[in-house]
Design an enzyme around this catalytic site. Structure first.
Site, PDB file in Angstrom:
ATOM      1  N   ASN A   1      -2.852   2.745   8.150  1.00 22.59           N
ATOM      2  CA  ASN A   1      -3.368   3.919   7.447  1.00 22.59           C
ATOM      3  C   ASN A   1      -4.715   3.525   6.865  1.00 22.59           C
ATOM      4  O   ASN A   1      -4.774   2.809   5.866  1.00 22.59           O
ATOM      5  CB  ASN A   1      -2.396   4.346   6.340  1.00 22.59           C
ATOM      6  N   TRP A   2      -5.764   3.998   7.517  1.00 18.42           N
ATOM      7  CA  TRP A   2      -7.105   3.599   7.064  1.00 18.42           C
ATOM      8  C   TRP A   2      -7.514   4.307   5.770  1.00 18.42           C
ATOM      9  O   TRP A   2      -8.523   3.942   5.167  1.00 18.42           O
ATOM     10  CB  TRP A   2      -8.139   3.902   8.152  1.00 18.42           C
ATOM     11  N   LYS A   3      -6.774   5.338   5.408  1.00 19.04           N
ATOM     12  CA  LYS A   3      -7.140   6.152   4.243  1.00 19.04           C
ATOM     13  C   LYS A   3      -8.601   6.613   4.375  1.00 19.04           C
ATOM     14  O   LYS A   3      -9.079   6.808   5.493  1.00 19.04           O
ATOM     15  CB  LYS A   3      -6.908   5.388   2.940  1.00 19.04           C
TER      16      LYS A   3
ATOM     17  N   HIS B   1       2.180  11.639   2.363  1.00 19.53           N
ATOM     18  CA  HIS B   1       1.813  10.367   1.715  1.00 19.53           C
ATOM     19  C   HIS B   1       1.755  10.594   0.203  1.00 19.53           C
ATOM     20  O   HIS B   1       1.361  11.668  -0.256  1.00 19.53           O
ATOM     21  CB  HIS B   1       0.464   9.887   2.249  1.00 19.53           C
TER      22      HIS B   1
ATOM     23  N   GLU C   1      -0.279   9.746  -1.935  1.00 16.83           N
ATOM     24  CA  GLU C   1      -1.601  10.146  -2.435  1.00 16.83           C
ATOM     25  C   GLU C   1      -1.833  11.640  -2.240  1.00 16.83           C
ATOM     26  O   GLU C   1      -2.514  12.285  -3.036  1.00 16.83           O
ATOM     27  CB  GLU C   1      -2.692   9.298  -1.756  1.00 16.83           C
TER      28      GLU C   1
ATOM     29  N   GLU D   1       7.806   4.264   1.146  1.00 19.65           N
ATOM     30  CA  GLU D   1       6.649   3.666   0.475  1.00 19.65           C
ATOM     31  C   GLU D   1       6.804   3.803  -1.039  1.00 19.65           C
ATOM     32  O   GLU D   1       6.430   4.839  -1.607  1.00 19.65           O
ATOM     33  CB  GLU D   1       5.364   4.396   0.907  1.00 19.65           C
TER      34      GLU D   1
ATOM     35  N   GLY E   1      -1.105  -0.284  -2.451  1.00 12.99           N
ATOM     36  CA  GLY E   1      -2.444  -0.691  -2.867  1.00 12.99           C
ATOM     37  C   GLY E   1      -2.475  -1.592  -4.086  1.00 12.99           C
ATOM     38  O   GLY E   1      -3.532  -1.852  -4.647  1.00 12.99           O
TER      39      GLY E   1
ATOM     40  N   SER F   1       1.765  -2.552   0.291  1.00 16.13           N
ATOM     41  CA  SER F   1       1.267  -3.931   0.230  1.00 16.13           C
ATOM     42  C   SER F   1       1.900  -4.842   1.283  1.00 16.13           C
ATOM     43  O   SER F   1       2.072  -6.043   1.041  1.00 16.13           O
ATOM     44  CB  SER F   1       1.432  -4.511  -1.179  1.00 16.13           C
TER      45      SER F   1
ATOM     46  N   GLY G   1      -4.243  -1.397   3.186  1.00 19.36           N
ATOM     47  CA  GLY G   1      -5.345  -2.346   3.057  1.00 19.36           C
ATOM     48  C   GLY G   1      -5.423  -3.380   4.176  1.00 19.36           C
ATOM     49  O   GLY G   1      -6.514  -3.662   4.706  1.00 19.36           O
TER      50      GLY G   1
HETATM   51  C1  PEP Z   1      -0.400   3.144   2.434  1.00 20.50           C
HETATM   52  O1  PEP Z   1      -1.404   3.661   1.955  1.00 20.50           O
HETATM   53  O2  PEP Z   1       0.348   3.815   3.154  1.00 20.50           O
HETATM   54  C2  PEP Z   1      -0.139   1.739   2.117  1.00 20.50           C
HETATM   55  C3  PEP Z   1       1.020   1.240   2.423  1.00 20.50           C
HETATM   56  O3  PEP Z   1      -1.161   1.047   1.512  1.00 20.50           O
HETATM   57  P1  PEP Z   1      -1.180  -0.551   1.192  1.00 20.50           P
HETATM   58  O4  PEP Z   1      -0.648  -1.256   2.403  1.00 20.50           O
HETATM   59  O5  PEP Z   1      -2.605  -0.837   0.922  1.00 20.50           O
HETATM   60  O6  PEP Z   1      -0.280  -0.754   0.013  1.00 20.50           O
END
Ligand code: PEP
Length: 247
Positions: A9-11, A94, A96, A165, A171, A209, A231
């Site tokens: 997931n590049w966001k 998601h 976010e 998640e 993050g 993470s 990330g």
């Molecule tokens: C995500 O945004 O779906 C995610 C898992 O981010 P990260 O790996 O950076 O925690």
């Protein structure tokens, strides 16, 4: 055996130059992976990434999809538009989007329905906040979020991917332990089993993470069928290490 799925997931990251460098790095190292691989990119870059990934083992994904098919919905992107760019997956719900864009369980369920109707596999995100975990409500929250999706999509629920998640792990560098993640995945699997006889073929991803150092232990758990990676998906070598751990 069911293949695992590692989805990046590049966001809201990237640029034409950075995307090209990242995808070239991935393509030069990915070989023939044991798992399925996807990158979910910002929608403005779908055309660029479709061209760079053409004929490769890496599938293309979007980070959201509209719950409408066409019409006066400024800024929205329909699933049939995504299909035109070769999109296979769309992240839906998601945290976010739930947090910053007010997406409710009901809206997420409708988006899933719309994606499935266009042949796009939704990666449905569920997860509890830190306050909810500390209040002992993890199970209640993820079950409520998934129940809304099952309620609207019961007949084709085996076509979805689910990503657990925990919001507190996204993050933050603070991943759930493999045991914590497995515990929730087992709950989700049981809920899916009650809804469909095909629950075992539904992929349950862990996200929060996940990185090159912890991926192998998370992916070794019985009900963890892959990862949704934020990330660490922006660094070719880290993402390749995670892909290699998904056997
Ligand atoms: C995500 O945004 O779906 C995610 C898992 O981010 P990260 O790996 O950076 O925690």
């Amino acid at each position: 055996m069911k293949k695992k799925l590692i989805a990046g997931n590049w966001k809201m990251n990237g640029s034409l130059d950075a995307n090209e460098a990242l995808l070239k790095g991935l393509l030069s190292g990915v070989g023939q992976p044991a798992c399925q691989v996807a990158v979910c990119v910002p929608s403005v870059y779908l055309g660029q990434c479709q061209a760079l990934l053409a004929g490769s083992v890496i599938d293309l994904g979007a980070q959201d999809v509209s719950s409408h098919e066409v019409g006066a919905y400024t800024g929205e992107i329909s699933p049939s538009m995504l299909k035109e760019f070769g999109v296979r997956y769309a992240i839906v719900g998601h945290s976010e989007r739930r947090q910053y864009h007010g997406e409710t369980d009901g809206m997420v369920a409708t988006k899933v329905q719309r994606a499935l109707g266009s042949g796009i596999t939704p990666i449905v995100c569920v997860g509890e906040s830190l306050a909810e975990r500390e209040a002992g409500k993890t199970e209640e929250v993820v079950k409520r979020q998934l129940a809304a999706v099952i309620h609207v999509n019961g007949h084709c629920i085996s076509e979805i991917v689910v990503a657990y998640e925990p919001v507190w792990a996204i993050g933050t560098g603070l991943s759930a332990t493999a045991e914590q993640a497995q515990q929730v995945h087992a709950v989700l699997r049981a809920q899916l089993k009650a809804a469909t006889s095909n629950a075992d073929r539904i992929k349950l991803l862990y996200g929060g993470s996940m990185n090159a150092g912890n991926a192998a232990s998370l992916l070794a758990m019985q009900d963890i069928d892959g990862g949704l990676v934020g990330g660490a998906a922006l660094k070719a070598q880290d993402f390749l290490t995670i892909i290699a751990a998904a056997v």
